[in-house]
Design a protein around this motif. Sequence first.
Motif, PDB file in Angstrom:
ATOM      1  N   GLY A   1      17.427  -8.366   5.237  1.00  0.00           N
ATOM      2  CA  GLY A   1      18.841  -8.224   4.887  1.00  0.00           C
ATOM      3  C   GLY A   1      19.180  -7.002   4.065  1.00  0.00           C
ATOM      4  N   THR A   2      18.209  -6.111   3.828  1.00  0.00           N
ATOM      5  CA  THR A   2      18.486  -4.901   3.042  1.00  0.00           C
ATOM      6  C   THR A   2      19.042  -3.777   3.912  1.00  0.00           C
ATOM      7  OG1 THR A   2      16.245  -4.014   3.334  1.00  0.00           O
ATOM      8  CG2 THR A   2      16.627  -5.452   1.435  1.00  0.00           C
ATOM      9  N   PHE A   3      18.742  -3.818   5.228  1.00  0.00           N
ATOM     10  CA  PHE A   3      19.169  -2.766   6.159  1.00  0.00           C
ATOM     11  C   PHE A   3      18.764  -1.391   5.619  1.00  0.00           C
ATOM     12  CE2 PHE A   3      21.920  -6.370   6.997  1.00  0.00           C
ATOM     13  CZ  PHE A   3      21.882  -6.455   8.386  1.00  0.00           C
ATOM     14  N   LEU A   4      17.502  -1.299   5.194  1.00  0.00           N
ATOM     15  CA  LEU A   4      17.004  -0.121   4.503  1.00  0.00           C
ATOM     16  C   LEU A   4      17.001   1.129   5.375  1.00  0.00           C
ATOM     17  CD1 LEU A   4      15.798   0.344   1.611  1.00  0.00           C
ATOM     18  CD2 LEU A   4      13.544   0.244   2.674  1.00  0.00           C
ATOM     19  N   SER A   5      16.976   0.958   6.688  1.00  0.00           N
ATOM     20  CA  SER A   5      16.967   2.121   7.575  1.00  0.00           C
ATOM     21  C   SER A   5      18.113   2.088   8.582  1.00  0.00           C
ATOM     22  CB  SER A   5      15.621   2.209   8.308  1.00  0.00           C
ATOM     23  OG  SER A   5      15.360   1.019   9.030  1.00  0.00           O
ATOM     24  N   SER A   6      19.142   1.302   8.300  1.00  0.00           N
ATOM     25  CA  SER A   6      20.261   1.155   9.235  1.00  0.00           C
ATOM     26  C   SER A   6      21.373   2.165   8.964  1.00  0.00           C
ATOM     27  CB  SER A   6      20.847  -0.255   9.141  1.00  0.00           C
ATOM     28  OG  SER A   6      19.911  -1.222   9.552  1.00  0.00           O
ATOM     29  N   LEU A   7      22.009   2.629  10.036  1.00  0.00           N
ATOM     30  CA  LEU A   7      23.187   3.474   9.897  1.00  0.00           C
ATOM     31  C   LEU A   7      24.420   2.593   9.736  1.00  0.00           C
ATOM     32  CD1 LEU A   7      22.606   6.187  12.666  1.00  0.00           C
ATOM     33  CD2 LEU A   7      21.858   6.182  10.274  1.00  0.00           C
ATOM     34  N   ALA A   8      25.496   3.188   9.216  1.00  0.00           N
ATOM     35  CA  ALA A   8      26.767   2.478   9.102  1.00  0.00           C
ATOM     36  C   ALA A   8      27.530   2.607  10.414  1.00  0.00           C
ATOM     37  CB  ALA A   8      27.593   3.047   7.950  1.00  0.00           C
ATOM     38  N   CYS A   9      28.168   1.538  10.837  1.00  0.00           N
ATOM     39  CA  CYS A   9      28.977   1.551  12.054  1.00  0.00           C
ATOM     40  C   CYS A   9      30.209   2.426  11.828  1.00  0.00           C
ATOM     41  CB  CYS A   9      29.389   0.124  12.415  1.00  0.00           C
ATOM     42  SG  CYS A   9      30.509   0.026  13.833  1.00  0.00           S
ATOM     43  N   SER A  10      30.442   3.379  12.726  1.00  0.00           N
ATOM     44  CA  SER A  10      31.603   4.262  12.584  1.00  0.00           C
ATOM     45  C   SER A  10      32.905   3.549  12.893  1.00  0.00           C
ATOM     46  CB  SER A  10      31.451   5.471  13.512  1.00  0.00           C
ATOM     47  OG  SER A  10      31.364   5.060  14.871  1.00  0.00           O
TER      48      SER A  10
ATOM     49  N   VAL B   1      24.608   0.753   2.921  1.00  0.00           N
ATOM     50  CA  VAL B   1      24.680   0.806   1.456  1.00  0.00           C
ATOM     51  C   VAL B   1      23.301   0.959   0.829  1.00  0.00           C
ATOM     52  CG1 VAL B   1      25.312  -0.501  -0.617  1.00  0.00           C
ATOM     53  CG2 VAL B   1      26.811  -0.541   1.386  1.00  0.00           C
ATOM     54  N   HIS B   2      22.293   0.291   1.402  1.00  0.00           N
ATOM     55  CA  HIS B   2      20.946   0.323   0.834  1.00  0.00           C
ATOM     56  C   HIS B   2      19.993   1.202   1.639  1.00  0.00           C
ATOM     57  CE1 HIS B   2      22.234  -2.737  -1.902  1.00  0.00           C
ATOM     58  NE2 HIS B   2      22.439  -3.635  -0.945  1.00  0.00           N
ATOM     59  N   HIS B   3      20.527   2.131   2.424  1.00  0.00           N
ATOM     60  CA  HIS B   3      19.656   2.989   3.230  1.00  0.00           C
ATOM     61  C   HIS B   3      18.681   3.742   2.328  1.00  0.00           C
ATOM     62  CE1 HIS B   3      18.321   6.053   6.085  1.00  0.00           C
ATOM     63  NE2 HIS B   3      18.821   5.294   7.043  1.00  0.00           N
ATOM     64  N   PHE B   4      17.439   3.890   2.804  1.00  0.00           N
ATOM     65  CA  PHE B   4      16.405   4.485   1.953  1.00  0.00           C
ATOM     66  C   PHE B   4      16.755   5.908   1.518  1.00  0.00           C
ATOM     67  CE2 PHE B   4      15.055   6.015   6.111  1.00  0.00           C
ATOM     68  CZ  PHE B   4      14.474   7.253   5.868  1.00  0.00           C
ATOM     69  N   ILE B   5      17.463   6.663   2.338  1.00  0.00           N
ATOM     70  CA  ILE B   5      17.863   8.018   1.950  1.00  0.00           C
ATOM     71  C   ILE B   5      18.848   7.968   0.789  1.00  0.00           C
ATOM     72  CG2 ILE B   5      19.065  10.115   2.692  1.00  0.00           C
ATOM     73  CD1 ILE B   5      17.951   9.672   5.483  1.00  0.00           C
ATOM     74  N   LEU B   6      19.807   7.051   0.868  1.00  0.00           N
ATOM     75  CA  LEU B   6      20.782   6.901  -0.220  1.00  0.00           C
ATOM     76  C   LEU B   6      20.111   6.434  -1.507  1.00  0.00           C
ATOM     77  CD1 LEU B   6      24.097   5.276   1.143  1.00  0.00           C
ATOM     78  CD2 LEU B   6      23.809   7.486   0.002  1.00  0.00           C
ATOM     79  N   VAL B   7      19.221   5.467  -1.397  1.00  0.00           N
ATOM     80  CA  VAL B   7      18.539   4.940  -2.583  1.00  0.00           C
ATOM     81  C   VAL B   7      17.719   6.033  -3.255  1.00  0.00           C
ATOM     82  CG1 VAL B   7      16.806   3.307  -3.411  1.00  0.00           C
ATOM     83  CG2 VAL B   7      18.493   2.579  -1.702  1.00  0.00           C
ATOM     84  N   GLN B   8      16.949   6.790  -2.463  1.00  0.00           N
ATOM     85  CA  GLN B   8      16.131   7.859  -3.022  1.00  0.00           C
ATOM     86  C   GLN B   8      16.989   8.960  -3.632  1.00  0.00           C
ATOM     87  OE1 GLN B   8      13.592   8.968   0.258  1.00  0.00           O
ATOM     88  NE2 GLN B   8      12.400   7.082   0.132  1.00  0.00           N
ATOM     89  N   LEU B   9      18.134   9.250  -2.988  1.00  0.00           N
ATOM     90  CA  LEU B   9      19.040  10.267  -3.532  1.00  0.00           C
ATOM     91  C   LEU B   9      19.625   9.820  -4.862  1.00  0.00           C
ATOM     92  CD1 LEU B   9      20.525  12.924  -3.323  1.00  0.00           C
ATOM     93  CD2 LEU B   9      22.247  11.813  -1.896  1.00  0.00           C
TER      94      LEU B   9
ATOM     95  N   TYR C   1       0.804  -1.216   0.000  1.00  0.00           N
ATOM     96  CA  TYR C   1       0.000   0.000   0.000  1.00  0.00           C
ATOM     97  C   TYR C   1       0.841   1.272   0.000  1.00  0.00           C
ATOM     98  CZ  TYR C   1      -4.006  -2.973   1.385  1.00  0.00           C
ATOM     99  OH  TYR C   1      -4.999  -3.931   1.446  1.00  0.00           O
ATOM    100  N   THR C   2       2.134   1.156   0.296  1.00  0.00           N
ATOM    101  CA  THR C   2       3.016   2.323   0.336  1.00  0.00           C
ATOM    102  C   THR C   2       4.161   2.114  -0.642  1.00  0.00           C
ATOM    103  OG1 THR C   2       4.481   1.432   2.045  1.00  0.00           O
ATOM    104  CG2 THR C   2       2.519   2.618   2.787  1.00  0.00           C
ATOM    105  N   GLY C   3       5.101   3.055  -0.664  1.00  0.00           N
ATOM    106  CA  GLY C   3       6.288   2.889  -1.486  1.00  0.00           C
ATOM    107  C   GLY C   3       7.185   1.799  -0.928  1.00  0.00           C
ATOM    108  N   LEU C   4       7.658   0.912  -1.777  1.00  0.00           N
ATOM    109  CA  LEU C   4       8.512  -0.196  -1.323  1.00  0.00           C
ATOM    110  C   LEU C   4       9.841   0.288  -0.766  1.00  0.00           C
ATOM    111  CD1 LEU C   4       7.902  -2.807  -4.168  1.00  0.00           C
ATOM    112  CD2 LEU C   4       7.233  -3.026  -1.767  1.00  0.00           C
ATOM    113  N   LEU C   5      10.279   1.479  -1.159  1.00  0.00           N
ATOM    114  CA  LEU C   5      11.563   2.002  -0.698  1.00  0.00           C
ATOM    115  C   LEU C   5      11.441   2.801   0.597  1.00  0.00           C
ATOM    116  CD1 LEU C   5      13.212   3.093  -4.075  1.00  0.00           C
ATOM    117  CD2 LEU C   5      13.479   0.956  -2.808  1.00  0.00           C
ATOM    118  N   GLN C   6      10.259   2.817   1.201  1.00  0.00           N
ATOM    119  CA  GLN C   6      10.083   3.464   2.498  1.00  0.00           C
ATOM    120  C   GLN C   6      10.482   2.491   3.605  1.00  0.00           C
ATOM    121  OE1 GLN C   6       9.436   6.552   2.926  1.00  0.00           O
ATOM    122  NE2 GLN C   6       8.791   7.091   0.844  1.00  0.00           N
ATOM    123  N   PRO C   7      11.100   2.978   4.679  1.00  0.00           N
ATOM    124  CA  PRO C   7      11.486   2.091   5.790  1.00  0.00           C
ATOM    125  C   PRO C   7      10.276   1.635   6.586  1.00  0.00           C
ATOM    126  CG  PRO C   7      11.914   4.371   6.376  1.00  0.00           C
ATOM    127  CD  PRO C   7      11.485   4.382   4.934  1.00  0.00           C
ATOM    128  N   THR C   8      10.465   0.650   7.427  1.00  0.00           N
ATOM    129  CA  THR C   8       9.360   0.069   8.190  1.00  0.00           C
ATOM    130  C   THR C   8       8.624   1.094   9.028  1.00  0.00           C
ATOM    131  OG1 THR C   8      10.451  -2.089   8.267  1.00  0.00           O
ATOM    132  CG2 THR C   8       8.760  -1.664   9.918  1.00  0.00           C
TER     133      THR C   8
END
Length: 365
Positions: free
Chosen positions: A280-289, A349-357, A246-253
């Motif tokens: 396993g997409t880690f669509l809303s995960s940050l990268a470990c510093s 790598v697959h964060h939704f902000i990066l994908v949309q950008l 019902y929503t955009g597939l690239l939106q996070p949970t």
Amino acid sequence: MWTEGIVQVEGSRGSGAGRFVVAAKDLPTGQLVLTETPVVFGPKQSSPLVCVQCCGALPELRVCDRCGLPLCLSCSDKNLDVSSATDHQAECLLFSQNQVKFSFRSSEEAVKVYSMVTVLRLLMKSNWEQFESHSAQRTDSPIWIYNQKFVVPLLSQLREGGPDGQLLFSSEIIHEAAGALDTNTFEVKTVDNTGSVTSIGRALYLQAALFNNNCSPSCTRSFSDQQVSFFTTRPVSAGEELTICYTGLLQPTTTRQAVFSQTKHFTCCCDRCRDHTEKGTFLSSLACSGCGDNLSGSPPACSACGESISSEREQQVVEMCQNLVKRLDGQECMVWLSSLKKLKKFLSVHHFILVQLKLKFLTHA
């Protein structure tokens, strides 16, 4: 129309999953499942300035001579043709009979009536009550209060044939219709080569409303004008439910669940929503510093090196990244590329902000 012999409808309204659609036999990827034209089509509640009939974008405010609603030149001509039975002709006549004529001082004022137009069109149809409306859950919600203030007062005063006729719609039935639209309609939008919206509206489909949600859906949809078609996105086994998102597939949970809760009044419990890695997409995960791997869970932690951050810090980083993206419109390509490199230091790598950008960058380039 359903493609013959490949689906069956099960369940019943009011049960847990309501009515839903399953494959009657094994289906291949790309199988056409359903093609349908809408029961009702009209402007969205939140919309730019569009013609109320075709929902084409209007460069400036232009209105119907008889009722005053926004109307493009082409649809104005059709409105004068008595042989052309359009939705606007019916509502225009009703407003005229009730001595209602809209007068707008600006485009911003004109778009406020859109929330009423499509509700009225549904009320003027028959047999729409079969659509789920979630009336009880919507009562006293922000959208219910908005409709009570801006939609109900006008529509509840309309009378059949004019001032001496019977009242047509009670406040309760108006809220029912508004709920049916908010729960079941699909956005229908077209854009030009530059990405500018040329038309945008919402459409209610009798059969398409039977598809349940899954955030890893088995079907996708495409539009040709107002006609919608649904196709399988992967092989589907006989007896398996056919679903859409019902929503955009690239939106996070978190974003998807907020939409489901606020507009559809349910919580999605699909496999993807229950998995904090989103399969396993880690669509809303940050990268470990520390090591560059993905932070996941609550509070976010790295499974590789054990580093963790607070949920508050996670939100701060996401907001910082979103603000950076907002400032990119109008910038040169080199600025976009530089921003992409910066964001990769903070986001998976697959964060939704990066994908949309990246999608926006392809259009920009």
